[in-house]
Scaffold this active site. Structure first.
Site, short mmCIF file in Angstrom:
data_model
loop_
_atom_site.label_atom_id
_atom_site.label_comp_id
_atom_site.label_asym_id
_atom_site.label_seq_id
_atom_site.Cartn_x
_atom_site.Cartn_y
_atom_site.Cartn_z
N ASN A 285 10.65 3.03 -1.58
CA ASN A 285 10.38 1.63 -1.27
C ASN A 285 10.63 0.71 -2.45
O ASN A 285 10.16 -0.43 -2.46
CB ASN A 285 8.92 1.45 -0.80
CG ASN A 285 8.71 1.97 0.60
OD1 ASN A 285 9.65 2.13 1.36
ND2 ASN A 285 7.47 2.24 0.94
N ALA B 33 0.80 -1.23 0.00
CA ALA B 33 0.00 0.00 0.00
C ALA B 33 0.83 1.28 0.00
O ALA B 33 0.28 2.37 0.11
CB ALA B 33 -0.94 0.00 1.21
N ASP B 34 2.15 1.16 -0.18
CA ASP B 34 3.02 2.34 -0.12
C ASP B 34 4.19 2.21 -1.11
O ASP B 34 5.35 2.34 -0.73
CB ASP B 34 3.54 2.51 1.31
CG ASP B 34 4.17 3.86 1.56
OD1 ASP B 34 3.85 4.81 0.83
OD2 ASP B 34 5.00 3.95 2.49
N PRO B 35 3.90 1.98 -2.41
CA PRO B 35 4.99 1.75 -3.37
C PRO B 35 5.58 3.02 -3.97
O PRO B 35 5.50 3.26 -5.16
CB PRO B 35 4.31 0.90 -4.44
CG PRO B 35 2.91 1.40 -4.46
CD PRO B 35 2.60 1.76 -3.02
#
Length: 100
Positions: free
Chosen positions: A66, A60-62
């Site tokens: 990351n 949920a945080d690409p």
């Protein structure tokens, strides 16, 4: 589980700074790096869609902090602190809204 992954962070693809002080070789190298990453962006989009629409469990945080380009040219996701899931019903609704 944690492991070390060798790789490079993505460059800033929207950099519009003055490159007139760079040599032709430096400009060529930067351009090749951006092209390489642009290909990996397509891979990332496909990965995200597969996670979301096929698996129903996704990173949920690409963001660029990351992601790494590994030494073999693959795309590696980091920091799985924000994961989420989506029900099969919602996945089918998303697919229907995209196809429709």
């Amino acid at each position: 589980t944690m492991e070390w992954i060798e790789g490079t962070k993505p460059p800033s693809l929207d950099h519009r700074g003055d490159s007139s002080s760079f040599s032709a070789a430096e400009r060529g190298e930067a351009s090749a790096m951006r092209e390489d990453w642009q290909e990996l962006i397509n891979v990332g989009v496909q990965c995200n869609l597969k996670q979301l629409l096929d698996d129903g469990f996704f990173h949920a945080d690409p963001h660029s902090g990351n992601l790494l380009r590994t030494t073999d040219g693959s795309l590696a996701y980091l920091d799985f602190g924000m994961m989420s899931s989506i029900s099969a019903t919602r996945r089918y609704q998303l697919i229907a809204s995209i196809v429709h």
